[in-house]
Design a protein around this motif. Structure first.
Motif, PDB file in Angstrom:
ATOM      1  N   VAL A   1      53.783 107.286  52.145  1.00 58.22           N
ATOM      2  CA  VAL A   1      54.650 107.880  53.164  1.00 58.22           C
ATOM      3  C   VAL A   1      53.786 108.442  54.271  1.00 58.22           C
ATOM      4  CG1 VAL A   1      54.768 110.095  51.936  1.00 58.22           C
ATOM      5  CG2 VAL A   1      56.526 109.520  53.624  1.00 58.22           C
ATOM      6  N   LEU A   2      54.256 108.281  55.513  1.00 58.94           N
ATOM      7  CA  LEU A   2      53.522 108.746  56.685  1.00 58.94           C
ATOM      8  C   LEU A   2      54.479 109.451  57.635  1.00 58.94           C
ATOM      9  CD1 LEU A   2      50.925 108.660  58.546  1.00 58.94           C
ATOM     10  CD2 LEU A   2      51.911 106.554  59.508  1.00 58.94           C
ATOM     11  N   PRO A   3      54.328 110.766  57.879  1.00 57.47           N
ATOM     12  CA  PRO A   3      55.118 111.418  58.928  1.00 57.47           C
ATOM     13  C   PRO A   3      54.668 110.917  60.300  1.00 57.47           C
ATOM     14  CG  PRO A   3      54.234 113.024  57.361  1.00 57.47           C
ATOM     15  CD  PRO A   3      53.510 111.728  57.119  1.00 57.47           C
ATOM     16  N   ALA A   4      55.599 110.381  61.083  1.00 54.15           N
ATOM     17  CA  ALA A   4      55.247 109.829  62.392  1.00 54.15           C
ATOM     18  C   ALA A   4      56.428 109.935  63.335  1.00 54.15           C
ATOM     19  CB  ALA A   4      54.819 108.361  62.261  1.00 54.15           C
ATOM     20  N   ARG A   5      56.213 110.528  64.481  1.00 52.91           N
ATOM     21  CA  ARG A   5      57.235 110.658  65.531  1.00 52.91           C
ATOM     22  C   ARG A   5      58.519 111.303  64.998  1.00 52.91           C
ATOM     23  NH1 ARG A   5      56.046 108.073  70.601  1.00 52.91           N
ATOM     24  NH2 ARG A   5      53.784 107.848  70.567  1.00 52.91           N
ATOM     25  N   GLY A   6      58.391 112.274  64.113  1.00 53.96           N
ATOM     26  CA  GLY A   6      59.549 112.986  63.610  1.00 53.96           C
ATOM     27  C   GLY A   6      60.224 112.365  62.415  1.00 53.96           C
ATOM     28  N   ASP A   7      59.796 111.177  61.985  1.00 56.72           N
ATOM     29  CA  ASP A   7      60.377 110.495  60.832  1.00 56.72           C
ATOM     30  C   ASP A   7      59.379 110.490  59.674  1.00 56.72           C
ATOM     31  OD1 ASP A   7      62.688 109.841  62.233  1.00 56.72           O
ATOM     32  OD2 ASP A   7      61.875 107.923  62.917  1.00 56.72           O
ATOM     33  N   ALA A   8      59.916 110.201  58.489  1.00 55.76           N
ATOM     34  CA  ALA A   8      59.072 109.884  57.341  1.00 55.76           C
ATOM     35  C   ALA A   8      59.105 108.370  57.181  1.00 55.76           C
ATOM     36  CB  ALA A   8      59.573 110.579  56.084  1.00 55.76           C
ATOM     37  N   ILE A   9      57.981 107.719  57.448  1.00 52.96           N
ATOM     38  CA  ILE A   9      57.880 106.270  57.307  1.00 52.96           C
ATOM     39  C   ILE A   9      57.386 105.981  55.890  1.00 52.96           C
ATOM     40  CG2 ILE A   9      56.946 104.144  58.247  1.00 52.96           C
ATOM     41  CD1 ILE A   9      58.631 105.746  60.237  1.00 52.96           C
ATOM     42  N   THR A  10      58.134 105.169  55.151  1.00 48.51           N
ATOM     43  CA  THR A  10      57.826 104.934  53.747  1.00 48.51           C
ATOM     44  C   THR A  10      57.692 103.448  53.469  1.00 48.51           C
ATOM     45  OG1 THR A  10      59.145 106.889  53.173  1.00 48.51           O
ATOM     46  CG2 THR A  10      58.528 105.425  51.375  1.00 48.51           C
ATOM     47  N   LEU A  11      56.658 103.100  52.714  1.00 55.14           N
ATOM     48  CA  LEU A  11      56.492 101.742  52.192  1.00 55.14           C
ATOM     49  C   LEU A  11      56.885 101.762  50.718  1.00 55.14           C
ATOM     50  CD1 LEU A  11      55.456  98.791  52.351  1.00 55.14           C
ATOM     51  CD2 LEU A  11      53.189  99.687  51.741  1.00 55.14           C
ATOM     52  N   TRP A  12      57.815 100.845  50.335  1.00 58.33           N
ATOM     53  CA  TRP A  12      58.315 100.775  48.968  1.00 58.33           C
ATOM     54  C   TRP A  12      57.724  99.569  48.248  1.00 58.33           C
ATOM     55  CZ3 TRP A  12      61.713 104.742  47.545  1.00 58.33           C
ATOM     56  CH2 TRP A  12      62.180 105.526  48.605  1.00 58.33           C
ATOM     57  N   ASP A  13      57.778  99.617  46.913  1.00 59.34           N
ATOM     58  CA  ASP A  13      57.107  98.576  46.138  1.00 59.34           C
ATOM     59  C   ASP A  13      57.799  97.220  46.202  1.00 59.34           C
ATOM     60  OD1 ASP A  13      59.325  99.152  44.642  1.00 59.34           O
ATOM     61  OD2 ASP A  13      58.262  99.466  42.749  1.00 59.34           O
ATOM     62  N   ASP A  14      59.014  97.141  46.799  1.00 55.45           N
ATOM     63  CA  ASP A  14      59.659  95.845  46.979  1.00 55.45           C
ATOM     64  C   ASP A  14      59.389  95.254  48.354  1.00 55.45           C
ATOM     65  OD1 ASP A  14      61.127  97.599  48.486  1.00 55.45           O
ATOM     66  OD2 ASP A  14      63.085  97.054  47.662  1.00 55.45           O
ATOM     67  N   GLY A  15      58.456  95.871  49.100  1.00 54.72           N
ATOM     68  CA  GLY A  15      58.087  95.348  50.409  1.00 54.72           C
ATOM     69  C   GLY A  15      58.956  95.828  51.542  1.00 54.72           C
ATOM     70  N   LEU A  16      59.806  96.826  51.310  1.00 49.18           N
ATOM     71  CA  LEU A  16      60.668  97.361  52.357  1.00 49.18           C
ATOM     72  C   LEU A  16      60.011  98.583  52.989  1.00 49.18           C
ATOM     73  CD1 LEU A  16      63.520  96.403  53.266  1.00 49.18           C
ATOM     74  CD2 LEU A  16      64.434  98.401  52.089  1.00 49.18           C
ATOM     75  N   ILE A  17      60.206  98.730  54.300  1.00 50.07           N
ATOM     76  CA  ILE A  17      59.719  99.889  55.045  1.00 50.07           C
ATOM     77  C   ILE A  17      60.942 100.613  55.596  1.00 50.07           C
ATOM     78  CG2 ILE A  17      58.254 100.683  56.945  1.00 50.07           C
ATOM     79  CD1 ILE A  17      56.904  97.876  56.752  1.00 50.07           C
ATOM     80  N   THR A  18      60.960 101.942  55.464  1.00 43.55           N
ATOM     81  CA  THR A  18      62.095 102.729  55.957  1.00 43.55           C
ATOM     82  C   THR A  18      61.602 103.854  56.854  1.00 43.55           C
ATOM     83  OG1 THR A  18      62.057 104.181  54.012  1.00 43.55           O
ATOM     84  CG2 THR A  18      63.491 102.254  53.914  1.00 43.55           C
ATOM     85  N   ALA A  19      62.477 104.267  57.763  1.00 41.71           N
ATOM     86  CA  ALA A  19      62.250 105.440  58.606  1.00 41.71           C
ATOM     87  C   ALA A  19      63.399 106.405  58.376  1.00 41.71           C
ATOM     88  CB  ALA A  19      62.164 105.058  60.081  1.00 41.71           C
ATOM     89  N   THR A  20      63.103 107.600  57.868  1.00 37.92           N
ATOM     90  CA  THR A  20      64.120 108.577  57.510  1.00 37.92           C
ATOM     91  C   THR A  20      63.891 109.861  58.288  1.00 37.92           C
ATOM     92  OG1 THR A  20      64.068 107.653  55.277  1.00 37.92           O
ATOM     93  CG2 THR A  20      65.261 109.716  55.568  1.00 37.92           C
ATOM     94  N   ASP A  21      64.984 110.425  58.869  1.00 43.94           N
ATOM     95  CA  ASP A  21      64.834 111.653  59.645  1.00 43.94           C
ATOM     96  C   ASP A  21      65.604 112.833  59.058  1.00 43.94           C
ATOM     97  OD1 ASP A  21      67.471 111.126  60.217  1.00 43.94           O
ATOM     98  OD2 ASP A  21      67.182 110.829  62.358  1.00 43.94           O
ATOM     99  N   GLY A  22      66.153 112.693  57.847  1.00 43.35           N
ATOM    100  CA  GLY A  22      66.868 113.781  57.215  1.00 43.35           C
ATOM    101  C   GLY A  22      68.365 113.723  57.408  1.00 43.35           C
ATOM    102  N   ARG A  23      68.822 113.104  58.483  1.00 42.34           N
ATOM    103  CA  ARG A  23      70.256 112.897  58.677  1.00 42.34           C
ATOM    104  C   ARG A  23      70.684 111.530  58.176  1.00 42.34           C
ATOM    105  NH1 ARG A  23      69.945 114.564  64.909  1.00 42.34           N
ATOM    106  NH2 ARG A  23      68.098 113.276  64.594  1.00 42.34           N
ATOM    107  N   ALA A  24      69.763 110.567  58.255  1.00 44.22           N
ATOM    108  CA  ALA A  24      70.071 109.205  57.816  1.00 44.22           C
ATOM    109  C   ALA A  24      68.766 108.426  57.680  1.00 44.22           C
ATOM    110  CB  ALA A  24      70.993 108.511  58.824  1.00 44.22           C
ATOM    111  N   VAL A  25      68.862 107.299  56.996  1.00 44.62           N
ATOM    112  CA  VAL A  25      67.764 106.337  56.992  1.00 44.62           C
ATOM    113  C   VAL A  25      67.966 105.488  58.244  1.00 44.62           C
ATOM    114  CG1 VAL A  25      66.547 104.564  55.692  1.00 44.62           C
ATOM    115  CG2 VAL A  25      67.802 106.354  54.475  1.00 44.62           C
TER     116      VAL A  25
END
Length: 245
Positions: free
Chosen positions: A96-120
């Protein structure tokens, strides 16, 4: 002569048409709650489970996040309290990497997400999937680039995404016989230097420099980091794959 008695009141019976509509109406009244229940119970896309603990602070930019118990947690930088928790059914976060106000996450199925606390905010699939990542380790795989870009480094390629919307901007494959080493990447003067060990090459050929526009080489054509619809002579809005030089 006395007036005739009034005719007896006619008993009201449902019309033939009303009798035909009655079963359909009852069926509809029963079906509506069932449809609502089915809609509520259907799986959330991508298996996301976002739990907000401090709702008044959930919208604050993410500055501190970590992986804990197969989920990503964002923390209040002053108190350390958990603001929110993001998990995905059947998947676990690798980095996980905090970047530009989001939490950017790499998952083990190859998906990347950007989460800001209100939504993915967005989901993106890593090109070529994420095979080998758990075995090789995911340290340093997520790297922030200049001008709102994100680099995802895997042994086979480097992929760059625009942080604001997750748009894939360019992909740089590793040279033949080489592989990128995310754990040996460093930032220097606006560039990201990534180790690319190759069999039989000298150490100077085992470094690749990239920035938000792609691989840095003399006389390059930038690969692109413009908003959709904006193009220039050297930078096009479509996704491109870097050619070896």
């Amino acid at each position: 002569m006395p007036a005739p008695p009034p005719p007896p009141e006619r008993q009201a019976f449902p019309s033939h048409r009303a009798r035909r509509l009655l079963p359909a109406t009852l069926a509809l009244l029963i079906a509506v709650p069932l449809f609502a229940l089915a809609h509520h119970a259907r799986p959330v896309p991508y298996g996301d489970r976002l739990t907000v603990h401090a709702r008044e602070d959930a919208a604050e930019p993410v500055r501190s996040a970590a992986i804990r118990r197969a989920a990503v947690e964002a923390y209040d930088p002053l108190t350390g309290a958990v603001r929110w928790r993001h998990a995905r059914v059947g998947s676990r976060p690798l980095e996980v990497l905090p970047a530009r106000g989001d939490a950017i996450t790499l998952w083990d199925d190859g998906l990347i997400t950007a989460t800001d606390g209100r939504a993915v905010r967005w989901h993106r699939a890593l090109p070529g999937a994420a095979h080998g990542l758990p075995e090789a380790g995911a340290t340093g795989v997520l790297r922030e680039l200049p001008r709102g870009m994100l680099a995802v480094i895997t042994p086979d390629r480097i992929a760059a995404y625009r942080l604001k919307d997750g748009d894939l901007r360019w992909v740089l494959p590793a040279s033949e016989g080489c592989s990128f080493d995310a754990g040996r990447a460093v930032r220097h003067a606006g560039a990201l230097l990534v180790a690319q060990p190759c069999s039989g090459d000298t150490w100077t050929a085992q470094l690749t420099a990239v920035d938000d526009l792609g691989r840095i080489v003399p006389g390059r054509t930038p690969l692109g980091n413009r908003s959709p619809g904006r193009t220039s002579e050297h930078t096009k809005s479509e996704k491109l794959v870097a050619r070896h030089r």
